[in-house]
Write a protein that holds these residues in place. Sequence first.
Motif, PDB file in Angstrom:
ATOM      1  N   ARG A 144       0.854  -1.195   0.000  1.00 38.82           N
ATOM      2  CA  ARG A 144       0.000   0.000   0.000  1.00 38.82           C
ATOM      3  C   ARG A 144       0.890   1.245   0.000  1.00 38.82           C
ATOM      4  NH1 ARG A 144      -2.741  -3.155   4.080  1.00 38.82           N
ATOM      5  NH2 ARG A 144      -4.644  -4.081   3.244  1.00 38.82           N
ATOM      6  N   TYR A 145       1.483   1.538  -1.116  1.00 35.50           N
ATOM      7  CA  TYR A 145       2.437   2.652  -1.196  1.00 35.50           C
ATOM      8  C   TYR A 145       1.764   4.013  -1.077  1.00 35.50           C
ATOM      9  CZ  TYR A 145       5.614  -1.020  -2.684  1.00 35.50           C
ATOM     10  OH  TYR A 145       6.368  -2.168  -2.726  1.00 35.50           O
ATOM     11  N   TRP A 146       0.458   4.066  -1.308  1.00 38.72           N
ATOM     12  CA  TRP A 146      -0.278   5.322  -1.155  1.00 38.72           C
ATOM     13  C   TRP A 146      -0.246   5.825   0.282  1.00 38.72           C
ATOM     14  CZ3 TRP A 146      -3.750   4.462   2.570  1.00 38.72           C
ATOM     15  CH2 TRP A 146      -4.225   3.147   2.733  1.00 38.72           C
ATOM     16  N   THR A 147       0.081   4.927   1.229  1.00 37.75           N
ATOM     17  CA  THR A 147       0.093   5.323   2.638  1.00 37.75           C
ATOM     18  C   THR A 147       1.134   6.403   2.922  1.00 37.75           C
ATOM     19  OG1 THR A 147       1.592   3.480   3.115  1.00 37.75           O
ATOM     20  CG2 THR A 147      -0.761   3.100   3.465  1.00 37.75           C
ATOM     21  N   ILE A 148       2.154   6.515   2.073  1.00 39.26           N
ATOM     22  CA  ILE A 148       3.155   7.570   2.256  1.00 39.26           C
ATOM     23  C   ILE A 148       2.492   8.941   2.182  1.00 39.26           C
ATOM     24  CG2 ILE A 148       5.254   8.594   1.314  1.00 39.26           C
ATOM     25  CD1 ILE A 148       5.728   5.914   2.611  1.00 39.26           C
ATOM     26  N   VAL A 149       1.554   9.109   1.253  1.00 41.75           N
ATOM     27  CA  VAL A 149       0.849  10.387   1.097  1.00 41.75           C
ATOM     28  C   VAL A 149       0.015  10.680   2.339  1.00 41.75           C
ATOM     29  CG1 VAL A 149      -0.843  11.641  -0.290  1.00 41.75           C
ATOM     30  CG2 VAL A 149       0.794  10.101  -1.412  1.00 41.75           C
ATOM     31  N   VAL A 150      -0.707   9.670   2.828  1.00 40.67           N
ATOM     32  CA  VAL A 150      -1.523   9.843   4.032  1.00 40.67           C
ATOM     33  C   VAL A 150      -0.642  10.166   5.232  1.00 40.67           C
ATOM     34  CG1 VAL A 150      -3.225   8.749   5.532  1.00 40.67           C
ATOM     35  CG2 VAL A 150      -3.226   8.232   3.085  1.00 40.67           C
ATOM     36  N   LEU A 151       0.522   9.497   5.315  1.00 34.53           N
ATOM     37  CA  LEU A 151       1.464   9.727   6.409  1.00 34.53           C
ATOM     38  C   LEU A 151       1.889  11.191   6.460  1.00 34.53           C
ATOM     39  CD1 LEU A 151       3.428   8.010   8.473  1.00 34.53           C
ATOM     40  CD2 LEU A 151       5.137   8.568   6.765  1.00 34.53           C
ATOM     41  N   TRP A 152       2.297  11.742   5.332  1.00 34.43           N
ATOM     42  CA  TRP A 152       2.752  13.130   5.308  1.00 34.43           C
ATOM     43  C   TRP A 152       1.595  14.104   5.475  1.00 34.43           C
ATOM     44  CZ3 TRP A 152       7.330  14.370   6.541  1.00 34.43           C
ATOM     45  CH2 TRP A 152       8.384  13.500   6.281  1.00 34.43           C
ATOM     46  N   GLY A 153       0.383  13.657   5.128  1.00 35.51           N
ATOM     47  CA  GLY A 153      -0.797  14.477   5.410  1.00 35.51           C
ATOM     48  C   GLY A 153      -0.970  14.672   6.910  1.00 35.51           C
ATOM     49  N   GLY A 154      -0.732  13.607   7.693  1.00 38.80           N
ATOM     50  CA  GLY A 154      -0.803  13.709   9.148  1.00 38.80           C
ATOM     51  C   GLY A 154       0.259  14.637   9.700  1.00 38.80           C
ATOM     52  N   PHE A 155       1.473  14.541   9.155  1.00 41.99           N
ATOM     53  CA  PHE A 155       2.558  15.415   9.604  1.00 41.99           C
ATOM     54  C   PHE A 155       2.222  16.882   9.335  1.00 41.99           C
ATOM     55  CE2 PHE A 155       6.303  17.897   8.459  1.00 41.99           C
ATOM     56  CZ  PHE A 155       7.071  17.769   9.607  1.00 41.99           C
ATOM     57  N   LEU A 156       1.740  17.171   8.138  1.00 44.78           N
ATOM     58  CA  LEU A 156       1.416  18.553   7.774  1.00 44.78           C
ATOM     59  C   LEU A 156       0.266  19.107   8.611  1.00 44.78           C
ATOM     60  CD1 LEU A 156       1.761  18.370   3.878  1.00 44.78           C
ATOM     61  CD2 LEU A 156       3.284  19.541   5.482  1.00 44.78           C
ATOM     62  N   PHE A 157      -0.666  18.243   8.986  1.00 46.60           N
ATOM     63  CA  PHE A 157      -1.787  18.675   9.819  1.00 46.60           C
ATOM     64  C   PHE A 157      -1.289  19.214  11.159  1.00 46.60           C
ATOM     65  CE2 PHE A 157      -4.764  17.593  13.255  1.00 46.60           C
ATOM     66  CZ  PHE A 157      -5.842  18.392  12.888  1.00 46.60           C
ATOM     67  N   VAL A 158      -0.422  18.464  11.835  1.00 41.70           N
ATOM     68  CA  VAL A 158       0.104  18.902  13.136  1.00 41.70           C
ATOM     69  C   VAL A 158       1.022  20.110  12.968  1.00 41.70           C
ATOM     70  CG1 VAL A 158       1.475  18.215  15.129  1.00 41.70           C
ATOM     71  CG2 VAL A 158      -0.101  16.605  14.108  1.00 41.70           C
ATOM     72  N   TRP A 159       1.799  20.127  11.893  1.00 39.36           N
ATOM     73  CA  TRP A 159       2.685  21.261  11.628  1.00 39.36           C
ATOM     74  C   TRP A 159       1.869  22.544  11.468  1.00 39.36           C
ATOM     75  CZ3 TRP A 159       3.433  24.505   7.306  1.00 39.36           C
ATOM     76  CH2 TRP A 159       4.596  25.276   7.341  1.00 39.36           C
ATOM     77  N   MET A 160       0.753  22.466  10.735  1.00 38.62           N
ATOM     78  CA  MET A 160      -0.102  23.637  10.536  1.00 38.62           C
ATOM     79  C   MET A 160      -0.770  24.049  11.853  1.00 38.62           C
ATOM     80  SD  MET A 160       0.050  24.854   7.502  1.00 38.62           S
ATOM     81  CE  MET A 160      -1.396  25.897   7.564  1.00 38.62           C
ATOM     82  N   LEU A 161      -1.155  23.065  12.668  1.00 38.93           N
ATOM     83  CA  LEU A 161      -1.767  23.393  13.956  1.00 38.93           C
ATOM     84  C   LEU A 161      -0.783  24.151  14.839  1.00 38.93           C
ATOM     85  CD1 LEU A 161      -4.093  23.082  16.006  1.00 38.93           C
ATOM     86  CD2 LEU A 161      -3.108  20.883  16.675  1.00 38.93           C
ATOM     87  N   GLU A 162       0.471  23.714  14.858  1.00 39.34           N
ATOM     88  CA  GLU A 162       1.486  24.387  15.672  1.00 39.34           C
ATOM     89  C   GLU A 162       1.759  25.793  15.156  1.00 39.34           C
ATOM     90  OE1 GLU A 162       5.717  23.674  15.218  1.00 39.34           O
ATOM     91  OE2 GLU A 162       5.783  23.079  17.309  1.00 39.34           O
ATOM     92  N   LYS A 163       1.891  25.931  13.829  1.00 39.52           N
ATOM     93  CA  LYS A 163       2.163  27.245  13.248  1.00 39.52           C
ATOM     94  C   LYS A 163       1.003  28.210  13.489  1.00 39.52           C
ATOM     95  CE  LYS A 163       6.226  26.405  11.570  1.00 39.52           C
ATOM     96  NZ  LYS A 163       7.407  27.068  12.164  1.00 39.52           N
ATOM     97  N   THR A 164      -0.232  27.702  13.395  1.00 38.37           N
ATOM     98  CA  THR A 164      -1.402  28.542  13.636  1.00 38.37           C
ATOM     99  C   THR A 164      -1.443  29.007  15.084  1.00 38.37           C
ATOM    100  OG1 THR A 164      -2.656  27.355  11.933  1.00 38.37           O
ATOM    101  CG2 THR A 164      -3.918  28.628  13.523  1.00 38.37           C
ATOM    102  N   THR A 165      -1.155  28.093  16.003  1.00 37.78           N
ATOM    103  CA  THR A 165      -1.139  28.437  17.420  1.00 37.78           C
ATOM    104  C   THR A 165      -0.072  29.499  17.717  1.00 37.78           C
ATOM    105  OG1 THR A 165      -1.857  26.191  17.989  1.00 37.78           O
ATOM    106  CG2 THR A 165      -0.908  27.514  19.749  1.00 37.78           C
ATOM    107  N   TYR A 166       1.109  29.314  17.122  1.00 33.00           N
ATOM    108  CA  TYR A 166       2.204  30.273  17.327  1.00 33.00           C
ATOM    109  C   TYR A 166       1.830  31.645  16.761  1.00 33.00           C
ATOM    110  CZ  TYR A 166       6.890  32.287  17.157  1.00 33.00           C
ATOM    111  OH  TYR A 166       7.980  33.114  17.322  1.00 33.00           O
TER     112      TYR A 166
END
Length: 249
Positions: free
Chosen positions: A57-79
């Motif tokens: 299931r190589y498509w999982t790489i895209v989903v994985l980085w989607g999760g990373f970007l979600f938390v990254w955006m949450l942190e940047k928004t909070t800051y």
Amino acid sequence: MLLIYLCIATLTVIAGAGIAIIFKAREWEFRMIFGLTAGAVLGFVLMLMVHQITETRYWTIVVLWGGFLFVWMLEKTTYWLGNQLTNEEKDKKKTNWRVNIALIGLSIHSIGDGFNLSVAAEDQEIGLVLALAILIHRLPVATVIATPIRSIYGGAQTLFRLTPLLIAPFIGAYVGEQLLQGILNGLIEYITVFAAGTLLHVVMEGIQRGTVKSEGKIHYSTKFAFVIGLIITLCAYIFIPGIEHDHVH
């Protein structure tokens, strides 16, 4: 199993706050904690990805980085929000606002932790690996937010101020259970990988907090602890029954 996970999630926050109160931001101890947990979380994320890739299931790489970007955006928004609300405040009030906003952001993140723990409890195949990564990453998160809270309000009030961080996973777990019994019932694999991606941010954060500010380089103690944490989790992959995937044998 979910109740056990939630109890451990509560204990990790208390332990993280205890570290902040006892060590009072002593750099060597903090670097060891951040490095060790970052290495451990990376090891568990690698386990999750090996599990998925062996299923092609190589498509999982895209989903994985989607999760990373979600938390990254949450942190940047909070800051960003913290800066916007404190531009006109005096220094002390500015610090208090930033800490409170950071606590709100981490509490929202903790709701996600609870949701992910409900997913881990449902995933019979690889759920334990996801749960371990989530539970471990809560320790440095609690230490990070408890450190400025302790310096502002003192040690006695620190745990009281962390109450939202303690309650949030239970809320997320309840919501997760309801959704997984309904519209998300067939999406557990997607959500598991997305959750793994959110944990990658912990790895980056742990490494960043292990740098020497004057030099901008990662301290040797952080590197050592990171490697030790990674090795321990890889050994767990080999030796703990039920974690290893049948396809790798």
